[in-house]
Design an enzyme around this catalytic site. Structure first.
Site, PDB file in Angstrom:
ATOM      1  N   ASP A  32      28.667   6.796   9.565  1.00  0.00           N
ATOM      2  CA  ASP A  32      29.685   7.817   9.658  1.00  0.00           C
ATOM      3  C   ASP A  32      29.215   8.993   8.821  1.00  0.00           C
ATOM      4  O   ASP A  32      28.208   8.908   8.145  1.00  0.00           O
ATOM      5  CB  ASP A  32      31.057   7.305   9.232  1.00  0.00           C
ATOM      6  N   THR A  92      27.761   3.767   2.870  1.00  0.00           N
ATOM      7  CA  THR A  92      29.068   4.284   2.486  1.00  0.00           C
ATOM      8  C   THR A  92      29.930   4.532   3.710  1.00  0.00           C
ATOM      9  O   THR A  92      29.530   5.229   4.630  1.00  0.00           O
ATOM     10  CB  THR A  92      28.894   5.598   1.705  1.00  0.00           C
ATOM     11  N   ASP A 120      24.473   2.273   7.910  1.00  0.00           N
ATOM     12  CA  ASP A 120      24.612   3.165   6.782  1.00  0.00           C
ATOM     13  C   ASP A 120      25.492   2.394   5.794  1.00  0.00           C
ATOM     14  O   ASP A 120      26.143   1.431   6.170  1.00  0.00           O
ATOM     15  CB  ASP A 120      25.280   4.457   7.246  1.00  0.00           C
TER      16      ASP A 120
END
Lengths: 810, 61
Positions: free
Chosen positions: A704, A514, A512
């Site tokens: 996250d 960000t 991912d």
């Protein structure tokens, strides 16, 4: 962006930005710090006379987060009696006791620092940190000090403490552990004694021994072996009985048979003074088995505790507005129709609709979108998202199970259920093996009964002991435990048993963006100066205007402004989603987006070297544009090296993000990642993972945020960043507590190495069993030889696994 | 060899003491934290005691 001179923060080891002015004098030497947070923490440590922390620590401390006054205010909530009910026990009149989870403990020096610092506070009766579990027990005198003061003191030296309900699970773990240790002690000490006597008995067999003495030694052996069998080995019997009742065949069935039969026969031989005694084999066998179980239990509990930590934190608070005024309640007490006030910086407690105020909301938790969205009256807000700018009054519409957050949790549960469980398969294989073993033993015993009835019983026992699939069943867990242990020391937590096994076979690594490859927070990338103001001056003006703001943009300016900012702004006005203005001297300055300074912003005149991924913030006065700041989410340290290392290991690296195309392409370009997907909603990400899996890929997902949680669960192995949302951590197979990407590479290497060790172990255990089986069936192996052979083969397996415990310089 | 009739029961007695000692250690939580104390002993507070003798000078110069 990074400093030219390679200097690292003395406290946390991050590179110090080149214009940093943060210093702390430690042992008469000025040491540079990377941020005000680290500076404040280092100063608190030095002022407390605890400088030797820096000499003793063996790991670099985590970066200190500058404690915001608001956060400190929230800590005072923990002083409320109605909340303390849930986690505080009252010892005496004023003496109270609570358990805390400590975040940020990396080495033993941290424990020392915390204990010294907190114990020195007036009113603290006792403060003990458990290094293994990162938990602390604090006892304090409530008439002298408040719990919030203790929590504040802990955050002053750079750690975070959360009270938690230590509850039943903790007590169960402790009881389990003590019981196992006691059983182990009785078995171990007993085995040593019985073996000593056994040596004498065997020697006596050869050189002759006084019959009375021999009989005496047998009785003593039986006397010692009795508690070992009836107390230490009790757990095998009860678990075997449980298996049989459930019509299953576990490992404990042959174990119980071997121990029970050998003990019964030896006792019979002792009482009637005939035949052989094998108390030594019985006790030794029990001891080695218990030792293996104990190690396994330790690893299991540690993993359980880590996962529990994330779920067990106390429920968040909410401010409920009633006719009698505001009151603070726990989120679980809220019901539909309640009105709650949400301060800037707080998370929204439940799904609802805004009835007063307007603000921007950070929904990155759910959408992965890193920039806040403006919301106003009658717009819906989602529980768990963060209010950024100004206070909001919200009417609660959904609570508990009905919220968006809860439905994501359900999605997650389902995805987890779908996961194939390798452990279950191993159990099934073991059951078949045991069934085969029992049949074989009966057959061999029957054959010997025909040919040599005297020998039949002992040969059967030998066979049961020697083929006990202990080494076989220890082979995998021992290696996994050792590897998990050394990874934990690196700050990589493994929460599921299968994680390492799967990680070793991973073909695709999906990141991912960000918060994973990037830090997930804005930072100043560059400044475009339009007037004759210097960069530092314009930053200082911007910081003065943003003073008191909670907006993420404001933090960027605080970090970059000089410490002694000569500018102070008056009459500050903030327009949510637009910008701020204020008077400095008698000039009105404005800071905000392009639209906010549109009257002086002439796009033709200023040729912005437009980097599309960055957020632009304009600084202007009433006449002209002064400066443009480019803010962007920064890459994590060593992200490029880590990605390259992963590629070198033959893994395919993907970047799948919810962010827009420009931002994703920019990051992918910097990191040299070719496979990217952008503007992905959680469902899309899930789709990508499934597609890859259909092509036969083994996918590791690193992410996250709650929005990643279902995706994490769908991937064969999932890794969450430690700073990520609690939920994501709870669902991930591994957690990168250090948030240090190179450790991910270490984890992959370690996984490969441990799989190799597992293969060696399985090979050895199989070879041993195949060799021992025919020998024992033919009657060449006495029970004591069987017990030693079984133990030795287990020992080889364990020692081989322990090689993984060495440092990870692979 | 008759001495063994005394020595072995004596050994049993020692065994009993050892088991009792171990059970006591488990009961009093000596095994709760297997890593911390090993490090804790190395970090004694010698240099902290120096300033406490003359409290007006906090840092040794």
């Amino acid at each position: 962006m990074t400093g030219n001179e390679e200097q690292d923060c003395f406290h946390c080891g991050l590179p110090v930005p080149k214009n940093s002015a943060y210093f702390v004098e430690i042992n008469n030497k000025a040491q540079s710090m990377c941020c005000p947070g680290c500076e404040a923490v280092a100063k608190a440590i030095v002022d407390g006379g605890l400088t030797s922390f820096y000499e003793h620590r063996t790991e670099i401390s985590p970066t200190a987060r500058a404690a915001l006054p608001d956060v400190l205010d929230q800590l005072t909530l923990y002083d409320k009696p109605e909340l303390q009910k849930t986690f505080v026990s009252v010892d005496d009149k004023n003496i109270k006791q609570a358990s805390l989870i400590l975040e940020g403990i990396v080495c033993a020096a941290c424990v020392w620092l915390n204990e010294r610092h907190i114990s020195a506070l007036k009113g603290v009766v006792e403060f003990r940190v458990n290094y293994s579990t990162h938990r602390a027990r604090v006892r304090w005198d409530d008439s002298q000090i408040k719990l919030s003061d203790i929590l504040q003191a802990i955050s002053a030296i750079g750690y975070l403490a959360h009270p938690f309900d230590s509850g039943r699970q903790e007590a169960v773990y402790k009881k389990e552990r003590s019981a196992a240790l006691k059983r182990l002690a009785v078995a171990g000490l007993g085995a040593v004694q019985v073996m000593m006597l056994a040596v004498a008995l065997y020697a006596g067999d050869y050189s002759g021994m006084d019959a009375g003495l021999e009989n005496f030694m047998r009785w003593v052996s039986m006397f010692i072996a009795t508690p070992v069998v009836f107390y230490s080995a009790k757990s095998f019997f009860s678990s075997a009985w449980r298996d049989l009742k459930a019509h299953q065949l576990g490992m404990d069935v042959p174990v119980s048979l071997a121990i029970g039969l050998a003990y019964a026969a030896s006792s019979w031989a002792t009482v009637y003074q005939s035949g052989q005694v094998y108390f030594d084999s019985v006790t030794m066998f029990t001891f080695f088995l218990l030792a293996g179980r104990f190690l396994e239990m330790g690893a299991r509990q540690k993993a359980g505790q880590a996962a529990e930590e994330l779920v067990k934190l106390l429920p968040a608070m909410a401010t409920r507005v009633t006719s009698q005024g505001d009151e603070t309640v726990t989120v679980s007490e809220l019901s539909c129709g309640d009105k709650v006030r949400v301060k800037p910086g707080d998370s929204i407690p439940a799904d609802g609709v805004i009835i007063e105020g307007r603000s921007s909301i950070n929904e990155s938790l759910l959408t992965g979108e890193s920039h806040p969205l403006g919301k106003t009256i009658n717009e819906k807000v989602i529980g768990g998202t963060v209010n950024i700018e100004s206070p909001l009054l919200i009417e609660v519409q959904k609570v508990g199970e009905d919220t968006v957050l809860a439905s994501i949790q359900r999605l997650l549960d389902r995805a987890q259920v779908e996961k194939p469980s390798i452990a279950k398969m191993a159990d099934r294989v073991a059951a078949y093996f045991v069934a085969f073993l029992l049949v074989l033993v009966s057959a061999v015993a029957a054959w010997w009964w025909q040919h040599d009835p005297d020998q039949a019983f002992w040969i059967a026992i030998s066979l049961l002991v020697v083929t006990c699939p202990c080494a076989l069943s220890l082979a995998t867990p021992a290696a996994m435990t050792a590897a998990t242990g050394s990874l934990t020391r690196l700050g990589v937590l493994t929460t599921r048993g299968h994680a390492l096994e799967t990680l070793a076979n991973v073909t695709h690594i999906v990141f991912d963006k960000t918060g994973t490859l990037t830090k997930g927070q804005l930072a100043l990338e560059s400044t475009c100066l339009v007037s004759d103001l210097s960069e530092q001056q314009s930053l200082n003006i911007a910081a003065a205007l943003e003073l008191g703001s909670e907006h993420p943009v404001a933090k960027v300016f605080f970090q970059n402004a000089s410490i002694k900012n000569s500018f102070t702004a008056k009459e500050i006005q903030a327009i949510p989603g637009q910008g701020v203005s204020g008077l400095i001297g008698d000039v009105r300055y404005r800071l905000g987006c392009a639209a906010y300074v549109a009257d002086v912003f002439d796009a033709d005149k200023i040729n912005l070297n437009k980097t599309q991924h960055a957020t632009e913030i304009f600084l202007a006065n009433d006449e002209e544009l002064l400066a443009v700041f480019f803010l962007s989410d920064q890459l994590r340290e060593q992200a490029l090296e880590s990605v390259q290392a992963l590629k070198k290991l033959g893994k395919k690296v993907w970047l799948v993000s919810g962010d827009n195309e420009a931002a994703v392409v920019h990051v992918a370009g910097q990191l040299d990642i070719l496979n990217t997907r952008h503007s992905m909603k959680p469902e899309d990400k899930l789709e990508v993972i499934h597609e890859l899996q259909q092509q036969g890929a083994v996918v590791a997902m690193i992410g996250d945020g709650v929005n990643d949680a279902p995706v994490l669960a769908a991937a064969q192995v999932s890794i969450a960043m430690g700073g990520g949302t609690q939920l994501a951590q709870a669902s991930a197979d591994m957690v990168l507590l250090s948030e240090h990407l190179p450790h991910l590479v270490d984890a992959v290497k370690m996984a490969k190495r441990s799989i190799n060790i597992v293969r060696q172990n399985l090979g050895w255990a199989l070879a041993y069993n195949l060799l021992a089986l025919p020998l024992a069936s033919m009657g060449y192996i006495a029970p004591w030889m069987a017990a030693i052979g079984m133990s030795a083969s287990s020992l080889v397996v364990v020692l081989n696994a322990l090689r993984l415990n060495k440092s990870v310089d692979i | 060899m008759e001495i063994l009739y005394i020595l072995i029961p004596l050994g049993l007695l020692v065994l009993g003491v050892a088991i009792w000692g171990f059970l006591w250690a488990v009961r009093t939580g000596q095994f709760d934290d297997m890593e911390g104390p090993a490090h804790r002993i190395l970090m004694d507070d010698d240099d902290i005691r120096i300033p406490s003798r003359n409290p007006e000078k906090k840092s040794e110069k």
